[in-house]
Write an enzyme that holds these catalytic residues in place. Sequence first.
Site, PDB file in Angstrom:
ATOM      1  N   HIS A 173       0.848  -1.196   0.000  1.00  0.00           N
ATOM      2  CA  HIS A 173       0.000   0.000   0.000  1.00  0.00           C
ATOM      3  C   HIS A 173       0.873   1.231   0.000  1.00  0.00           C
ATOM      4  CE1 HIS A 173      -3.910  -1.866   1.826  1.00  0.00           C
ATOM      5  NE2 HIS A 173      -3.383  -2.602   0.878  1.00  0.00           N
ATOM      6  N   TYR A 232      -9.159   5.177   7.462  1.00  0.00           N
ATOM      7  CA  TYR A 232      -9.355   5.493   8.877  1.00  0.00           C
ATOM      8  C   TYR A 232     -10.434   6.563   8.918  1.00  0.00           C
ATOM      9  CZ  TYR A 232      -4.912   3.210  10.162  1.00  0.00           C
ATOM     10  OH  TYR A 232      -3.903   2.301  10.389  1.00  0.00           O
ATOM     11  N   PRO A 257      -4.097   0.083  18.785  1.00  0.00           N
ATOM     12  CA  PRO A 257      -3.776  -0.364  17.421  1.00  0.00           C
ATOM     13  C   PRO A 257      -3.934   0.692  16.329  1.00  0.00           C
ATOM     14  CG  PRO A 257      -5.847  -1.330  18.159  1.00  0.00           C
ATOM     15  CD  PRO A 257      -5.280  -0.591  19.324  1.00  0.00           C
ATOM     16  N   LYS A 294       1.274  -0.231  15.180  1.00  0.00           N
ATOM     17  CA  LYS A 294       2.683  -0.269  15.595  1.00  0.00           C
ATOM     18  C   LYS A 294       3.109  -1.486  16.410  1.00  0.00           C
ATOM     19  CE  LYS A 294       4.317   3.282  13.698  1.00  0.00           C
ATOM     20  NZ  LYS A 294       4.526   2.747  12.384  1.00  0.00           N
ATOM     21  N   TYR A 309       4.198   6.468  10.229  1.00  0.00           N
ATOM     22  CA  TYR A 309       3.416   5.285   9.862  1.00  0.00           C
ATOM     23  C   TYR A 309       4.288   4.236   9.167  1.00  0.00           C
ATOM     24  CZ  TYR A 309      -0.921   2.741   8.885  1.00  0.00           C
ATOM     25  OH  TYR A 309      -1.917   1.799   8.863  1.00  0.00           O
TER      26      TYR A 309
HETATM   27  P1  FAD Z   1       2.258 -11.972  21.330  1.00  0.00           P
HETATM   28  O1  FAD Z   1       1.870 -11.945  19.896  1.00  0.00           O
HETATM   29  O2  FAD Z   1       1.200 -11.762  22.345  1.00  0.00           O
HETATM   30  O3  FAD Z   1       2.989 -13.356  21.583  1.00  0.00           O
HETATM   31  C1  FAD Z   1       3.300 -13.809  22.882  1.00  0.00           C
HETATM   32  C2  FAD Z   1       3.307 -15.328  22.891  1.00  0.00           C
HETATM   33  O4  FAD Z   1       3.724 -15.798  24.168  1.00  0.00           O
HETATM   34  C3  FAD Z   1       1.935 -15.914  22.642  1.00  0.00           C
HETATM   35  O5  FAD Z   1       2.005 -16.877  21.613  1.00  0.00           O
HETATM   36  C4  FAD Z   1       1.544 -16.534  23.985  1.00  0.00           C
HETATM   37  O6  FAD Z   1       0.708 -17.678  23.832  1.00  0.00           O
HETATM   38  C5  FAD Z   1       2.918 -16.887  24.552  1.00  0.00           C
HETATM   39  N1  FAD Z   1       2.944 -16.995  26.022  1.00  0.00           N
HETATM   40  C6  FAD Z   1       2.335 -16.200  26.929  1.00  0.00           C
HETATM   41  N2  FAD Z   1       2.633 -16.601  28.179  1.00  0.00           N
HETATM   42  C7  FAD Z   1       3.455 -17.670  28.070  1.00  0.00           C
HETATM   43  C8  FAD Z   1       4.078 -18.529  29.003  1.00  0.00           C
HETATM   44  N3  FAD Z   1       3.948 -18.354  30.331  1.00  0.00           N
HETATM   45  N4  FAD Z   1       4.849 -19.528  28.535  1.00  0.00           N
HETATM   46  C9  FAD Z   1       5.027 -19.725  27.209  1.00  0.00           C
HETATM   47  N5  FAD Z   1       4.427 -18.950  26.265  1.00  0.00           N
HETATM   48  C10 FAD Z   1       3.660 -17.921  26.688  1.00  0.00           C
HETATM   49  N6  FAD Z   1       0.434  -4.377  15.488  1.00  0.00           N
HETATM   50  C11 FAD Z   1       0.959  -3.892  14.319  1.00  0.00           C
HETATM   51  O7  FAD Z   1       2.185  -3.727  14.233  1.00  0.00           O
HETATM   52  N7  FAD Z   1       0.184  -3.586  13.235  1.00  0.00           N
HETATM   53  C12 FAD Z   1      -1.167  -3.730  13.283  1.00  0.00           C
HETATM   54  O8  FAD Z   1      -1.830  -3.499  12.267  1.00  0.00           O
HETATM   55  C13 FAD Z   1      -1.757  -4.187  14.512  1.00  0.00           C
HETATM   56  N8  FAD Z   1      -3.085  -4.362  14.606  1.00  0.00           N
HETATM   57  C14 FAD Z   1      -3.602  -4.946  15.719  1.00  0.00           C
HETATM   58  C15 FAD Z   1      -4.968  -5.160  15.760  1.00  0.00           C
HETATM   59  C16 FAD Z   1      -5.512  -5.765  16.879  1.00  0.00           C
HETATM   60  C17 FAD Z   1      -6.995  -5.970  16.925  1.00  0.00           C
HETATM   61  C18 FAD Z   1      -4.671  -6.191  17.957  1.00  0.00           C
HETATM   62  C19 FAD Z   1      -5.253  -6.893  19.158  1.00  0.00           C
HETATM   63  C20 FAD Z   1      -3.332  -5.980  17.926  1.00  0.00           C
HETATM   64  C21 FAD Z   1      -2.779  -5.349  16.817  1.00  0.00           C
HETATM   65  N9  FAD Z   1      -1.410  -5.102  16.730  1.00  0.00           N
HETATM   66  C22 FAD Z   1      -0.886  -4.536  15.604  1.00  0.00           C
HETATM   67  C23 FAD Z   1      -0.533  -5.478  17.857  1.00  0.00           C
HETATM   68  C24 FAD Z   1       0.180  -6.819  17.664  1.00  0.00           C
HETATM   69  O9  FAD Z   1      -0.754  -7.840  17.377  1.00  0.00           O
HETATM   70  C25 FAD Z   1       0.991  -7.168  18.903  1.00  0.00           C
HETATM   71  O10 FAD Z   1       1.748  -6.045  19.284  1.00  0.00           O
HETATM   72  C26 FAD Z   1       1.928  -8.360  18.667  1.00  0.00           C
HETATM   73  O11 FAD Z   1       1.205  -9.570  18.690  1.00  0.00           O
HETATM   74  C27 FAD Z   1       3.041  -8.449  19.737  1.00  0.00           C
HETATM   75  O12 FAD Z   1       3.831  -9.577  19.514  1.00  0.00           O
HETATM   76  P2  FAD Z   1       4.548 -10.328  20.719  1.00  0.00           P
HETATM   77  O13 FAD Z   1       5.314 -11.440  20.108  1.00  0.00           O
HETATM   78  O14 FAD Z   1       5.244  -9.334  21.559  1.00  0.00           O
HETATM   79  O15 FAD Z   1       3.366 -10.880  21.641  1.00  0.00           O
HETATM   80  C1  PHB Z   2      -5.529  -4.450  10.423  1.00  0.00           C
HETATM   81  O1  PHB Z   2      -5.624  -4.596   9.187  1.00  0.00           O
HETATM   82  O2  PHB Z   2      -5.766  -5.371  11.214  1.00  0.00           O
HETATM   83  C2  PHB Z   2      -5.153  -3.132  10.975  1.00  0.00           C
HETATM   84  C3  PHB Z   2      -4.810  -2.110  10.110  1.00  0.00           C
HETATM   85  C4  PHB Z   2      -4.444  -0.873  10.632  1.00  0.00           C
HETATM   86  C5  PHB Z   2      -4.445  -0.676  12.003  1.00  0.00           C
HETATM   87  C6  PHB Z   2      -4.790  -1.708  12.862  1.00  0.00           C
HETATM   88  C7  PHB Z   2      -5.144  -2.941  12.352  1.00  0.00           C
HETATM   89  O3  PHB Z   2      -4.116   0.548  12.493  1.00  0.00           O
END
Ligand code: FAD
Ligand code: PHB
Length: 425
Positions: A76, A206, A298, A302, A389
């Site tokens: 995009h 948005y 979200p 980021k 962004y």
């Molecule tokens: P997580 O993905 O939470 O991974 C942590 C892992 O640790 C999990 O698999 C969990 O099961 C495991 N775990 C937990 N506790 C234990 C334990 N005790 N022992 C072993 N394993 C364990 N971010 C973006 O950059 N762009 C976006 O567009 C965006 N959109 C989003 C939209 C939504 C609706 C949401 C909810 C989030 C969004 N995010 C976005 C945020 C993004 O999804 C998270 O920041 C990302 O998942 C963080 O990754 P992580 O590996 O730190 O944590």
């Molecule tokens: C998504 O496609 O899930 C998405 C896109 C932009 C955002 C958050 C989530 O800011």
Amino acid sequence: MTITSDTPVAIIGAGPAGLVLAHLLKAIGIDSVVLERRDRGYVEQRVRAGVLEHPSVELLRDLGLADRLEREGLSHRGIELAFEGRRHRIDFLDLVGHSITVYGQQEIVKDLIAARLAAGDPIVFEVDDVTIDGIDSDFPTVGYTHDGERHELRCRIVAGCDGFHGISRDRIGEGPSGNTVFDRDYPFAWLGILAEAAPTIDELIYSSHERGFALYSMRSPTITRLYLQVPADERIEDWSDDRIWSELEIRLPTGDGFSFNTGPIHERGITTMRSFVSIPMRRGSLAIAGDAAHIVPPTGAKGMNLAIADVAVLAEIIDDVITDGKDERLDDYTDECLRRVWRCQHFSWWMTSMLHRFDDDPFRRQLQLSELRLVTSSTPAATNLAENYVGVALGPSLRSPATQAGDGRSLAGARSLASEGKVDR
Ligand code: FAD
Ligand code: PHB
């Protein structure tokens, strides 16, 4: 009986942070074991983020992990901001020379798991009762139960990549200096759906509407991803398919020549919104990364990108500790991450504040509209949004001056050497 084994790095969590860290370490010749609480199917199906910044894509490409992303990801070149019923484009490519890629987080997780297992490197799924001991020593241990047996991993570094609800962050807070938490809750949540409906536009919208925020996004040429601002305590059962589609019809800028397809809803959920930072991000031999250390709302897309940026820093520091014996480099971890963390916190808070409905205060609404008009009409203001962004390049620009004056080695260099087969350790 406890089964004991050794590994240089124990990684807790197979989300984006843990998996990218495991691959970065592998590229520089450092082994690790990844422990994950859930089963493989669960982590591969968990629908979350969708937007990858340009530096995150580059890092995955450098690691040789972007083949499917480049085939199936949607590039995009901008986004649209909608308010007062009209759409306004922000063209990232024109403004800052980079685009972003829309590719589901669970697809990245699938690709990273498949590549790791294909290389014969360990991910232990379905672990229970994970414990971390000896954090303040150079030889911490991670205990876990798997298939009814107790295991102990002896390592040099423990990486807590276990998300917001994991166990690692609290272990840092138990240290002699404790931890400091900065946080903010928002009085609303996002209701997100994944629908079998072809996107009708190839950029995200948005939309800031008097009834609340809405986001039009997508995952593929046949799947739309949509979000609606709802009250923080909303129940998903109260939203029928019809109610979701008619609210989207109201909040998206359909008077401006835009129309969207509806279709069967495959996935739905409500996500609360929070800004959160816990410091320090390291105590002794334990470092935390990604959502374990910080959460952003979200709206700025980021969270996953920040998780990837943290582990890019962490991998480089682990390399210095394990390969070169520079244990003092662990002291730099928190500060090297925090400048980016706070930039992303500010951007995510700012996007959230500009686009959501907070209350019925007409003064606040006029300020929001004024800011939206500025961002969509002034090139410097639009450039500021675009630069944040698409993401600031991973590397020395956001590092502290002290570490910039290092010996010139960088993980990017090590990665490219590794991919050329020139690293032999
Ligand atoms: P997580 O993905 O939470 O991974 C942590 C892992 O640790 C999990 O698999 C969990 O099961 C495991 N775990 C937990 N506790 C234990 C334990 N005790 N022992 C072993 N394993 C364990 N971010 C973006 O950059 N762009 C976006 O567009 C965006 N959109 C989003 C939209 C939504 C609706 C949401 C909810 C989030 C969004 N995010 C976005 C945020 C993004 O999804 C998270 O920041 C990302 O998942 C963080 O990754 P992580 O590996 O730190 O944590
Ligand atoms: C998504 O496609 O899930 C998405 C896109 C932009 C955002 C958050 C989530 O800011």
